[in-house]
Design a protein around this motif. Structure first.
Motif, PDB file in Angstrom:
ATOM      1  N   GLY A  53     -23.101   1.558  27.168  1.00  0.00           N
ATOM      2  CA  GLY A  53     -21.673   1.820  27.215  1.00  0.00           C
ATOM      3  C   GLY A  53     -20.894   0.581  27.604  1.00  0.00           C
ATOM      4  N   GLY A  54     -19.746   0.787  28.216  1.00  0.00           N
ATOM      5  CA  GLY A  54     -18.887  -0.316  28.605  1.00  0.00           C
ATOM      6  C   GLY A  54     -17.787  -0.569  27.594  1.00  0.00           C
ATOM      7  N   ARG A  55     -16.837  -1.400  27.999  1.00  0.00           N
ATOM      8  CA  ARG A  55     -15.665  -1.660  27.165  1.00  0.00           C
ATOM      9  C   ARG A  55     -16.027  -2.261  25.814  1.00  0.00           C
ATOM     10  N   ALA A  56     -16.901  -3.253  25.819  1.00  0.00           N
ATOM     11  CA  ALA A  56     -17.238  -3.927  24.561  1.00  0.00           C
ATOM     12  C   ALA A  56     -17.888  -2.968  23.572  1.00  0.00           C
ATOM     13  N   ALA A  57     -18.682  -2.047  24.082  1.00  0.00           N
ATOM     14  CA  ALA A  57     -19.369  -1.105  23.196  1.00  0.00           C
ATOM     15  C   ALA A  57     -18.391  -0.161  22.496  1.00  0.00           C
ATOM     16  N   MET A  58     -17.191   0.023  23.056  1.00  0.00           N
ATOM     17  CA  MET A  58     -16.211   0.921  22.457  1.00  0.00           C
ATOM     18  C   MET A  58     -15.475   0.295  21.278  1.00  0.00           C
ATOM     19  N   MET A  59     -15.574  -1.024  21.114  1.00  0.00           N
ATOM     20  CA  MET A  59     -14.777  -1.705  20.102  1.00  0.00           C
ATOM     21  C   MET A  59     -15.233  -1.323  18.690  1.00  0.00           C
ATOM     22  N   LEU A  60     -14.290  -0.891  17.876  1.00  0.00           N
ATOM     23  CA  LEU A  60     -14.595  -0.672  16.464  1.00  0.00           C
ATOM     24  C   LEU A  60     -14.574  -1.990  15.701  1.00  0.00           C
ATOM     25  N   ASP A  61     -13.768  -2.936  16.175  1.00  0.00           N
ATOM     26  CA  ASP A  61     -13.648  -4.254  15.558  1.00  0.00           C
ATOM     27  C   ASP A  61     -13.649  -5.289  16.675  1.00  0.00           C
ATOM     28  N   THR A  62     -14.135  -6.481  16.370  1.00  0.00           N
ATOM     29  CA  THR A  62     -14.168  -7.567  17.347  1.00  0.00           C
ATOM     30  C   THR A  62     -13.029  -8.542  17.064  1.00  0.00           C
ATOM     31  N   HIS A  63     -12.178  -8.767  18.069  1.00  0.00           N
ATOM     32  CA  HIS A  63     -11.041  -9.654  17.910  1.00  0.00           C
ATOM     33  C   HIS A  63     -11.157 -10.847  18.858  1.00  0.00           C
ATOM     34  N   ASN A  64     -10.609 -11.990  18.433  1.00  0.00           N
ATOM     35  CA  ASN A  64     -10.436 -13.169  19.298  1.00  0.00           C
ATOM     36  C   ASN A  64     -11.744 -13.828  19.712  1.00  0.00           C
ATOM     37  N   VAL A  65     -12.813 -13.627  18.959  1.00  0.00           N
ATOM     38  CA  VAL A  65     -14.073 -14.297  19.259  1.00  0.00           C
ATOM     39  C   VAL A  65     -14.389 -15.238  18.104  1.00  0.00           C
ATOM     40  N   ILE A  66     -14.245 -16.543  18.360  1.00  0.00           N
ATOM     41  CA  ILE A  66     -14.466 -17.529  17.317  1.00  0.00           C
ATOM     42  C   ILE A  66     -15.890 -17.400  16.762  1.00  0.00           C
ATOM     43  N   GLY A  67     -15.991 -17.371  15.433  1.00  0.00           N
ATOM     44  CA  GLY A  67     -17.294 -17.278  14.784  1.00  0.00           C
ATOM     45  C   GLY A  67     -17.763 -15.856  14.548  1.00  0.00           C
ATOM     46  N   VAL A  68     -17.027 -14.872  15.069  1.00  0.00           N
ATOM     47  CA  VAL A  68     -17.381 -13.461  14.870  1.00  0.00           C
ATOM     48  C   VAL A  68     -16.235 -12.799  14.116  1.00  0.00           C
ATOM     49  N   THR A  69     -16.519 -12.261  12.936  1.00  0.00           N
ATOM     50  CA  THR A  69     -15.478 -11.673  12.108  1.00  0.00           C
ATOM     51  C   THR A  69     -15.111 -10.276  12.614  1.00  0.00           C
ATOM     52  N   GLU A  70     -13.930  -9.816  12.214  1.00  0.00           N
ATOM     53  CA  GLU A  70     -13.393  -8.571  12.757  1.00  0.00           C
ATOM     54  C   GLU A  70     -14.142  -7.340  12.276  1.00  0.00           C
ATOM     55  N   ASP A  71     -14.933  -7.459  11.239  1.00  0.00           N
ATOM     56  CA  ASP A  71     -15.668  -6.295  10.763  1.00  0.00           C
ATOM     57  C   ASP A  71     -16.904  -5.999  11.607  1.00  0.00           C
ATOM     58  N   VAL A  72     -17.160  -6.836  12.624  1.00  0.00           N
ATOM     59  CA  VAL A  72     -18.295  -6.619  13.522  1.00  0.00           C
ATOM     60  C   VAL A  72     -17.865  -5.682  14.651  1.00  0.00           C
ATOM     61  N   SER A  73     -18.566  -4.579  14.802  1.00  0.00           N
ATOM     62  CA  SER A  73     -18.230  -3.635  15.879  1.00  0.00           C
ATOM     63  C   SER A  73     -18.768  -4.147  17.211  1.00  0.00           C
ATOM     64  N   GLY A  74     -18.288  -3.535  18.277  1.00  0.00           N
ATOM     65  CA  GLY A  74     -18.782  -3.909  19.595  1.00  0.00           C
ATOM     66  C   GLY A  74     -20.272  -3.683  19.741  1.00  0.00           C
ATOM     67  N   ASN A  75     -20.757  -2.564  19.233  1.00  0.00           N
ATOM     68  CA  ASN A  75     -22.192  -2.286  19.340  1.00  0.00           C
ATOM     69  C   ASN A  75     -23.023  -3.289  18.544  1.00  0.00           C
ATOM     70  N   GLU A  76     -22.516  -3.703  17.372  1.00  0.00           N
ATOM     71  CA  GLU A  76     -23.232  -4.713  16.583  1.00  0.00           C
ATOM     72  C   GLU A  76     -23.235  -6.051  17.312  1.00  0.00           C
TER      73      GLU A  76
END
Length: 348
Positions: free
Chosen positions: A37-60
Motif C-alpha cells: 500500500g502507501g501513497r505511491a501505490a495508489m497512483m494510476l499515473d506517475t507524474h514529475n519523475v524524469i525518465g518515467v512516463t505517465e502511463d506507468v502506474s504506481g504499482n508498476e
C-alpha cells in the motif's frame, strides 16, 4: 529463523526502496520489510519523475524498483513490522514482522503517513480525487476544480489553484470554517466560491473521471477533479517506541542523511519534513543510503582504530559479504560482463 543484516528498511515506497538500493550497491547486506500500500501505490499515473512516463502506474513503478534492489542482492519481504527493540548489547536491533524476525545494525523508517479521507461520496483516487497539488495541478489547467476542507491549508490550496484555472470552489461540506481572519480576508479578494452544502452524490464520465457533484440543496456543480485537505496522520508508532525525537508537526526529526536522535535509526520519505513527492523521496533515500554507508563502512580505518586493531591487511579486504560479492560480479553492469563465479585469490 532470524536473519542478520546491516541495514533493514521498514517500508517499501520510493524513499525506502532508494535507501535500500544505495545501501545494497554500497556493499551492505540489506532487507526491506514492506506491508504494501502507501501513497505511491495508489497512483494510476506517475507524474514529475524524469525518465518515467505517465502511463506507468504506481504499482508498476514500485514493482520495477523492488526488482532492481533484489537484482543487486537486497532481500524483500512483504509483511507488517510490529516491533523493533534494541539488542541487549546496544549494538543493533531486533525487528519483528509476522513470522519474519531479523537482527540489524541499522533501521531505516520509511513508514510514511496516512491521509485523512473525507466522507463519501468520493470519486476514485486519480480520477477526480487527488492528494498532491504539485504533482497534479498541471492536470487541471483551465478545468473546474474543488478543494474540500475548512482549514487554512484548504483555503491556501484553493488560492494556489487560481494559478492554473479560473474556476475554483471550496467545499466545506457543512463543517464549520476554521481558517483564520487573515485567510478569510485573503479569500474575499480572490475569485473563489465557498459552497457550504454537503455533497450527497456525484456523476462520472464514461472514462471514470468525476464530472459533477450533487449537493443537498439540489444543485449540481461540474468539477473535473480536486483536492481533499483534511490533514494526515504520520506513522510514527515504531519511531516513538524507540524514543526517536519528533518535530512539533508530528514528523520525525532527521539530519541531511536521515539520521534520527537515536544511534542506528534513520528515517526518510513522507514521515519526515519536506515536500511529499516521489523525486524528493528518492533524493532523501539516496542521501540516507549514503549516510548508512558512511556509518557502516570498515575503511578507511582511522588512526585510533589502527592503534587498536593494527593495519589493514589483504585478508581484511574487501569488506563485503560473499552473497553481495556474488551478486555484484554476476550483474549485467559488471565491467567486462557478468561472471558466474567470484574471483579466486591467487596463492602466489
Amino acid at each position: 529463523m532470524t536473519d542478520n543484516y546491516q541495514v533493514t528498511v521498514v517500508g517499501g515506497g520510493p524513499a525506502g526502496l532508494t535507501a535500500a538500493l544505495y545501501a545494497t550497491r554500497l556493499g551492505h547486506d540489506t532487507a526491506v520489510i514492506n506491508r504494501g500500500g502507501g501513497r505511491a501505490a495508489m497512483m494510476l499515473d506517475t507524474h514529475n519523475v524524469i525518465g518515467v512516463t505517465e502511463d506507468v502506474s504506481g504499482n508498476e513503478f514500485l514493482a520495477t524498483a523492488t526488482e532492481q534492489i533484489q537484482d543487486y542482492g537486497a532481500n524483500y519481504v512483504q509483511d507488517f513490522v510490529t516491533d523493533i527493540e534494541p539488542l541487549d548489547d546496544g549494538e543493533g536491533f531486533h525487528v519483528t514482522a509476522g513470522n519474519t524476525e531479523v537482527t540489524t545494525d541499522h533501521v531505516v523508517l520509511a513508514t510514511g503517513f496516512s491521509d485523512e479521507r473525507p466522507d463519501p461520496p468520493l470519486p476514485r483516487t486519480g480520477r477526480g480525487l487527488h492528494w498532491c497539488l504539485h504533482c497534479d495541478a498541471y492536470m487541471f489547467v483551465d478545468e473546474s476544480v474543488y478543494v474540500m476542507g475548512t482549514s487554512d491549508s484548504a483555503a491556501h490550496v484553493a488560492m494556489i489553484m487560481l494559478n492554473f484555472t479560473p474556476d475554483v470552489d471550496i467545499l466545506t461540506r457543512g463543517e464549520e470554517i476554521e481558517w483564520s481572519e487573515e485567510t478569510a480576508e485573503m479569500l474575499e479578494n480572490h475569485p473563489i466560491d465557498i459552497i457550504h452544502e454537503d455533497v450527497v452524490g456525484m456523476q462520472k464520465n464514461d472514462d471514470g473521471w468525476l464530472s459533477a457533484f450533487e449537493f443537498e440543496d439540489g444543485a449540481v456543480r461540474e468539477y473535473r477533479g480536486g483536492f481533499p485537505m483534511y490533514g494526515a496522520e504520520y506513522n510514527t508508532d515504531l519511531a516513538e517506541s524507540l524514543g526517536v525525537e519528533l518535530n512539533d508537526d508530528g514528523t520525525i526529526a532527521v539530519d541531511d542523511h536521515g539520521r534520527t536522535s537515536v544511534d542506528g535509526v534513520y528515517a526518510v520519505g513522507d514521515v519526515t519534513p519536506g515536500h511529499n513527492q516521489i523525486p524528493t523521496a528518492m533524493g532523501e533515500g539516496a542521501r540516507c543510503g549514503i549516510g548508512n554507508h558512511y556509518d557502516l563502512r570498515a575503511f578507511p580505518r582511522d588512526l585510533e582504530a589502527i592503534a587498536e586493531h593494527g593495519p589493514v591487511t589483504e585478508a581484511d579486504v574487501p569488506d563485503i559479504s560473499e552473497e553481495l560479492l556474488a551478486h555484484a560480479v554476476a550483474h549485467e553492469g559488471h565491467p567486462g560482463g557478468p561472471r558466474e563465479e567470484p574471483p579466486v585469490a591467487d596463492d602466489d
